[in-house]
Design a protein around this motif. Structure first.
Motif, PDB file in Angstrom:
ATOM      1  N   GLY A   1      14.818   0.906  -1.331  1.00 48.80           N
ATOM      2  CA  GLY A   1      14.975   1.954  -2.338  1.00 48.80           C
ATOM      3  C   GLY A   1      13.815   1.979  -3.322  1.00 48.80           C
ATOM      4  O   GLY A   1      13.184   0.952  -3.608  1.00 48.80           O
ATOM      5  N   HIS A   2      13.547   3.185  -3.869  1.00 50.91           N
ATOM      6  CA  HIS A   2      12.408   3.352  -4.785  1.00 50.91           C
ATOM      7  C   HIS A   2      12.721   4.458  -5.791  1.00 50.91           C
ATOM      8  O   HIS A   2      11.815   5.157  -6.222  1.00 50.91           O
ATOM      9  N   THR A   3      13.994   4.627  -6.116  1.00 50.72           N
ATOM     10  CA  THR A   3      14.553   5.668  -7.013  1.00 50.72           C
ATOM     11  C   THR A   3      14.603   7.050  -6.355  1.00 50.72           C
ATOM     12  O   THR A   3      14.054   7.248  -5.277  1.00 50.72           O
TER      13      THR A   3
ATOM     14  N   GLY B   1       0.860  -1.176   0.000  1.00 51.47           N
ATOM     15  CA  GLY B   1       0.000   0.000   0.000  1.00 51.47           C
ATOM     16  C   GLY B   1       0.893   1.221   0.000  1.00 51.47           C
ATOM     17  O   GLY B   1       2.100   1.132  -0.250  1.00 51.47           O
ATOM     18  N   HIS B   2       0.299   2.389   0.278  1.00 49.04           N
ATOM     19  CA  HIS B   2       1.081   3.626   0.311  1.00 49.04           C
ATOM     20  C   HIS B   2       0.935   4.375   1.627  1.00 49.04           C
ATOM     21  O   HIS B   2       1.929   4.743   2.243  1.00 49.04           O
ATOM     22  N   CYS B   3      -0.314   4.605   2.030  1.00 56.05           N
ATOM     23  CA  CYS B   3      -0.565   5.448   3.202  1.00 56.05           C
ATOM     24  C   CYS B   3      -1.588   4.794   4.111  1.00 56.05           C
ATOM     25  O   CYS B   3      -2.486   4.106   3.644  1.00 56.05           O
TER      26      CYS B   3
ATOM     27  N   PHE C   1       5.058  -0.698   2.181  1.00 52.09           N
ATOM     28  CA  PHE C   1       4.426   0.596   1.885  1.00 52.09           C
ATOM     29  C   PHE C   1       5.382   1.383   1.009  1.00 52.09           C
ATOM     30  O   PHE C   1       6.578   1.457   1.305  1.00 52.09           O
ATOM     31  N   ASP C   2       4.881   1.958  -0.064  1.00 46.90           N
ATOM     32  CA  ASP C   2       5.751   2.616  -1.045  1.00 46.90           C
ATOM     33  C   ASP C   2       5.791   4.136  -0.896  1.00 46.90           C
ATOM     34  O   ASP C   2       4.794   4.750  -0.498  1.00 46.90           O
ATOM     35  N   ASP C   3       6.888   4.709  -1.262  1.00 44.25           N
ATOM     36  CA  ASP C   3       7.137   6.140  -1.473  1.00 44.25           C
ATOM     37  C   ASP C   3       7.726   6.864  -0.259  1.00 44.25           C
ATOM     38  O   ASP C   3       8.552   7.754  -0.420  1.00 44.25           O
ATOM     39  N   GLY C   4       7.272   6.523   0.959  1.00 48.76           N
ATOM     40  CA  GLY C   4       7.859   7.168   2.142  1.00 48.76           C
ATOM     41  C   GLY C   4       7.017   8.274   2.738  1.00 48.76           C
ATOM     42  O   GLY C   4       7.528   9.332   3.107  1.00 48.76           O
TER      43      GLY C   4
ATOM     44  N   ASN D   1      13.536   9.973  -8.092  1.00 45.58           N
ATOM     45  CA  ASN D   1      12.416  10.810  -8.560  1.00 45.58           C
ATOM     46  C   ASN D   1      11.146  10.053  -8.930  1.00 45.58           C
ATOM     47  O   ASN D   1      10.269  10.610  -9.578  1.00 45.58           O
ATOM     48  N   HIS D   2      11.037   8.795  -8.588  1.00 46.88           N
ATOM     49  CA  HIS D   2       9.850   8.010  -8.924  1.00 46.88           C
ATOM     50  C   HIS D   2       9.546   8.048 -10.424  1.00 46.88           C
ATOM     51  O   HIS D   2       8.447   8.429 -10.861  1.00 46.88           O
ATOM     52  N   VAL D   3      10.522   7.644 -11.204  1.00 44.79           N
ATOM     53  CA  VAL D   3      10.391   7.677 -12.663  1.00 44.79           C
ATOM     54  C   VAL D   3      10.096   6.280 -13.220  1.00 44.79           C
ATOM     55  O   VAL D   3      10.262   5.280 -12.522  1.00 44.79           O
TER      56      VAL D   3
END
Ligand SMILES: [Zn+2]
Length: 365
Positions: free
Chosen positions: A249-251, A42-44, A102-105, A253-255
């Motif tokens: 890690g997830h890059t 998930g994300h949030c 969970f992705d993005d941070g 800039n999320h590209v």
């Protein structure tokens, strides 16, 4: 015909999953099938003050997540991705693993997710996009979601956004794609999805970022403030690591990595790895998540570079479970949000869909 087949498959999947879940057969299948790791993502955790403007499919309510972890915690080993992979690789007996990621941070990962994990004695993996933490810069999609969530954006905020984009962009591909999306005239939700797809896959990234920055500023957006309320800080990341949460890690800039050449991909992947190593110290991080995570969003070269710079596990966003023999640079994950039915998660995690595949029946995704 293709539609009929799809409907039939969806219905069969529903019935099968409900039977496994409600009759307790899931426990029988779980014992029958080889040990596996099911990774949820998930994300949030829904928390209005941080992520109120993000779309619903990026959020899960605390009580729903609590229920998911409660159910799996009684029957599976709840672990991080690296921790779970080590258990599988060791080949020892024991429960199968459910790993939450969970992705993005996002900031709620510390303020709302961590207390839930601690209540369940669970670890998890959080994938960080490093530029928001390093520089206070958020990627285009958050500015887009923020603009269309503003009260001043009216009752057709996406249409307003798209019309503004059309006046500012000089990118033919984006202009054509967005005009097509407007002409469809299929309502706000569909337009929101289509506009995002065009900006993600068809638009020239440089023109897009310039145009969205202009629209965002015109709507009164303050990037530093948005970033501070939406994303965690490195202090938050260190607190999570100290609490036993794996950070991956997830890059930078999320590209979309498959669109970059080898050197471009390396800069995104290794740049993120270097930030994590600098800020978190220790042995660095082992696990990486390809942004967006579909097979067309990364490629073999991406995976090779990810490995070369020092990640030894990577996850995508295709559904399925993972065994010791699964390609460790393409581990599968299942999305979880407020609309995900428990029976489908359980049917997958117990190995129910893997079992059917042994008989040549593929009901997954
Ligand atoms: Zn992401």
């Amino acid at each position: 015909m293709a539609n009929l087949k799809h409907t039939l498959k969806t219905n069969l999947r529903e019935v099968y999953a409900r039977v496994l879940f409600h009759t307790g057969l899931h426990a029988v299948v779980d014992r029958l099938m080889p040990r596996r790791m099911t990774i949820l993502f998930g994300h949030c955790v829904d928390q209005a003050e941080c992520n109120g403007f993000l779309p619903a499919d990026m959020k899960i309510r605390a009580d729903n997540l609590d229920r998911v972890l409660g159910w799996f915690g009684k029957r599976y080993s709840l672990d991080s991705i690296a921790g779970g992979h080590d258990k599988l690789a060791a080949g020892s007996d024991g429960k199968s693993v459910v790993a939450l990621s969970f992705d993005d941070g996002y900031r709620d990962n510390r303020t709302a997710l961590l207390p839930i994990l601690q209540r369940h004695g669970a670890s998890a993996t959080i994938f960080l996009e490093s530029r928001p933490l390093d520089e206070g810069v958020v990627n285009w999609s958050h500015k887009y979601h923020w603009v269309i969530a503003q009260p001043a954006a009216g009752d057709a905020p996406t249409e307003m956004f798209v019309r503004r984009y059309l006046t500012l962009s000089e990118d033919e591909a984006a202009l054509e794609g967005l005009r097509r999306a407007l002409e469809e005239d299929a309502g706000e939700d569909r337009l929101r999805y289509q506009a995002k797809r065009v900006m993600k896959y068809e638009a020239d990234p440089v023109d897009r970022d310039r145009v969205i920055d202009q629209i965002f500023a015109g709507a009164g957006g303050d990037q530093a403030a948005l970033c501070a309320s939406l994303y965690m800080s490195w202090d938050d990341a260190r607190a999570l690591a100290a609490a036993g949460i794996e950070l991956g890690g997830h890059t930078v800039n999320h590209v979309i990595l498959s669109r970059l050449d080898r050197e471009g991909a390396r800069a995104e992947i290794d740049g993120c790895r270097a930030s994590l190593a600098r800020e978190l110290g220790g042995g660095g991080t082992r696990t990486f998540a390809y942004p967006f995570g579909r097979r067309w969003d990364y490629n073999d070269e991406t995976s090779a570079v990810t490995r070369e710079v020092g990640f030894d596990l990577a996850v995508n966003t295709h559904a399925g479970t993972n065994g010791p023999g699964t390609d460790r640079m393409q581990l599968r994950r299942l999305p979880v949000d407020d609309t995900t039915p428990m029976h489908l998660l359980v049917a997958e995690a117990c190995g129910g869909f893997d079992l059917l595949r042994r008989f040549g029946v593929d009901l997954s995704e």
